[in-house]
Design a protein around this motif. Structure first.
Motif, PDB file in Angstrom:
ATOM      1  N   ASP A   1      42.792  47.138  50.416  1.00  0.00           N
ATOM      2  CA  ASP A   1      41.501  47.078  49.737  1.00  0.00           C
ATOM      3  C   ASP A   1      40.977  48.499  49.514  1.00  0.00           C
ATOM      4  O   ASP A   1      41.666  49.479  49.782  1.00  0.00           O
ATOM      5  N   ASN A   2      39.755  48.602  49.035  1.00  0.00           N
ATOM      6  CA  ASN A   2      39.145  49.890  48.719  1.00  0.00           C
ATOM      7  C   ASN A   2      38.929  50.762  49.955  1.00  0.00           C
ATOM      8  O   ASN A   2      38.791  51.970  49.843  1.00  0.00           O
ATOM      9  N   ASP A   3      38.916  50.158  51.135  1.00  0.00           N
ATOM     10  CA  ASP A   3      38.751  50.911  52.383  1.00  0.00           C
ATOM     11  C   ASP A   3      40.093  51.133  53.073  1.00  0.00           C
ATOM     12  O   ASP A   3      40.133  51.444  54.260  1.00  0.00           O
ATOM     13  N   THR A   4      41.177  50.958  52.353  1.00  0.00           N
ATOM     14  CA  THR A   4      42.560  51.085  52.832  1.00  0.00           C
ATOM     15  C   THR A   4      42.857  50.232  54.054  1.00  0.00           C
ATOM     16  O   THR A   4      43.594  50.627  54.946  1.00  0.00           O
ATOM     17  N   LYS A   5      42.322  49.041  54.065  1.00  0.00           N
ATOM     18  CA  LYS A   5      42.674  48.025  55.061  1.00  0.00           C
ATOM     19  C   LYS A   5      43.689  47.099  54.405  1.00  0.00           C
ATOM     20  O   LYS A   5      43.553  46.718  53.243  1.00  0.00           O
ATOM     21  N   ILE A   6      44.717  46.726  55.163  1.00  0.00           N
ATOM     22  CA  ILE A   6      45.730  45.819  54.617  1.00  0.00           C
ATOM     23  C   ILE A   6      45.099  44.465  54.332  1.00  0.00           C
ATOM     24  O   ILE A   6      44.442  43.884  55.186  1.00  0.00           O
ATOM     25  N   ILE A   7      45.305  43.982  53.112  1.00  0.00           N
ATOM     26  CA  ILE A   7      44.769  42.672  52.729  1.00  0.00           C
ATOM     27  C   ILE A   7      45.882  41.674  52.415  1.00  0.00           C
ATOM     28  O   ILE A   7      45.612  40.504  52.179  1.00  0.00           O
ATOM     29  N   GLY A   8      47.119  42.131  52.417  1.00  0.00           N
ATOM     30  CA  GLY A   8      48.213  41.211  52.164  1.00  0.00           C
ATOM     31  C   GLY A   8      49.545  41.913  52.071  1.00  0.00           C
ATOM     32  O   GLY A   8      49.616  43.133  51.929  1.00  0.00           O
ATOM     33  N   SER A   9      50.579  41.111  52.173  1.00  0.00           N
ATOM     34  CA  SER A   9      51.945  41.602  52.072  1.00  0.00           C
ATOM     35  C   SER A   9      52.774  40.476  51.480  1.00  0.00           C
ATOM     36  O   SER A   9      52.541  39.307  51.792  1.00  0.00           O
ATOM     37  N   MET A  10      53.709  40.820  50.617  1.00  0.00           N
ATOM     38  CA  MET A  10      54.513  39.773  50.001  1.00  0.00           C
ATOM     39  C   MET A  10      55.827  40.316  49.458  1.00  0.00           C
ATOM     40  O   MET A  10      55.949  41.504  49.192  1.00  0.00           O
ATOM     41  N   MET A  11      56.805  39.410  49.296  1.00  0.00           N
ATOM     42  CA  MET A  11      58.050  39.769  48.635  1.00  0.00           C
ATOM     43  C   MET A  11      57.828  39.619  47.133  1.00  0.00           C
ATOM     44  O   MET A  11      57.319  38.599  46.663  1.00  0.00           O
TER      45      MET A  11
ATOM     46  N   GLU B   1      54.951  40.668  36.595  1.00  0.00           N
ATOM     47  CA  GLU B   1      54.867  40.051  37.920  1.00  0.00           C
ATOM     48  C   GLU B   1      54.276  41.011  38.948  1.00  0.00           C
ATOM     49  O   GLU B   1      53.503  40.604  39.819  1.00  0.00           O
ATOM     50  N   LEU B   2      54.629  42.283  38.856  1.00  0.00           N
ATOM     51  CA  LEU B   2      54.090  43.288  39.761  1.00  0.00           C
ATOM     52  C   LEU B   2      52.573  43.379  39.624  1.00  0.00           C
ATOM     53  O   LEU B   2      51.831  43.320  40.614  1.00  0.00           O
ATOM     54  N   CYS B   3      52.094  43.479  38.407  1.00  0.00           N
ATOM     55  CA  CYS B   3      50.652  43.588  38.165  1.00  0.00           C
ATOM     56  C   CYS B   3      49.921  42.291  38.502  1.00  0.00           C
ATOM     57  O   CYS B   3      48.821  42.325  39.044  1.00  0.00           O
ATOM     58  N   ARG B   4      50.539  41.161  38.190  1.00  0.00           N
ATOM     59  CA  ARG B   4      49.931  39.869  38.526  1.00  0.00           C
ATOM     60  C   ARG B   4      49.720  39.759  40.039  1.00  0.00           C
ATOM     61  O   ARG B   4      48.667  39.331  40.501  1.00  0.00           O
ATOM     62  N   ALA B   5      50.719  40.155  40.821  1.00  0.00           N
ATOM     63  CA  ALA B   5      50.610  40.090  42.284  1.00  0.00           C
ATOM     64  C   ALA B   5      49.520  41.023  42.797  1.00  0.00           C
ATOM     65  O   ALA B   5      48.752  40.655  43.695  1.00  0.00           O
ATOM     66  N   ALA B   6      49.434  42.229  42.244  1.00  0.00           N
ATOM     67  CA  ALA B   6      48.395  43.179  42.664  1.00  0.00           C
ATOM     68  C   ALA B   6      47.000  42.651  42.353  1.00  0.00           C
ATOM     69  O   ALA B   6      46.085  42.759  43.179  1.00  0.00           O
ATOM     70  N   LEU B   7      46.838  42.068  41.174  1.00  0.00           N
ATOM     71  CA  LEU B   7      45.532  41.523  40.789  1.00  0.00           C
ATOM     72  C   LEU B   7      45.171  40.297  41.636  1.00  0.00           C
ATOM     73  O   LEU B   7      44.021  40.135  42.044  1.00  0.00           O
ATOM     74  N   LYS B   8      46.141  39.457  41.906  1.00  0.00           N
ATOM     75  CA  LYS B   8      45.898  38.270  42.732  1.00  0.00           C
ATOM     76  C   LYS B   8      45.451  38.667  44.137  1.00  0.00           C
ATOM     77  O   LYS B   8      44.591  38.025  44.737  1.00  0.00           O
TER      78      LYS B   8
END
Length: 146
Positions: free
Chosen positions: A63-73, A88-95
């Protein structure tokens, strides 16, 4: 001054002792938040990629505070290659509603040294993510031994 632009509230006095800039391979004083984000991402990616039998591309989103908000393959390929689309890369980042990303991929049968193709793909992914407002902090390569 580093080549990094910060989305979050940071200042230039927040610099780590120094190191190699992951984007340009030059010696640079890296902001502590980048050093910490890279360390956090490595902790999240290493267990998943170190024993991969095929090339995999994974993302750690921040997130904007550099806290991990997710991880995925993001993609899985053969033992020597894989493909991922910018869509797909951008879709995952936006999601994930990410502001920053660290990407990691496995090299199950080859060296962890970045190839020319790896560097080219990193630049392509950095550009693709930037179009949706996500900064790529680093692209890590993990071999079968870490």
């Amino acid at each position: 001054m580093t080549k990094y632009k910060s989305h979050a509230k940071r200042n230039e006095s927040d610099l780590a002792a120094g190191g190699i800039c992951p984007l340009c391979s030059e010696r640079a004083a890296l902001p502590r938040w980048i050093v910490q984000a890279r360390a956090d991402a490595l902790g999240a990616l290493l267990p998943r990629l170190a024993h991969a039998t095929a090339e995999e591309l994974r993302a750690v989103w921040y997130d904007n505070d550099t806290k991990i908000i997710g991880s995925m393959m993001l993609a899985r390929g053969s033992d020597r290659a894989m493909t991922v689309s910018s869509r797909e890369l951008c879709r995952a980042a936006l999601k994930a509603n990410a502001y920053f990303a660290v990407l990691g991929h496995s090299h199950p049968v080859s060296s962890t040294i970045a190839s020319k193709e790896d560097l080219k793909i990193t630049d392509w992914m950095r550009t693709a993510l930037a179009t949706v407002g996500v900064s790529l902090i680093d692209h890590l390569i993990v071999g079968h031994n870490g």
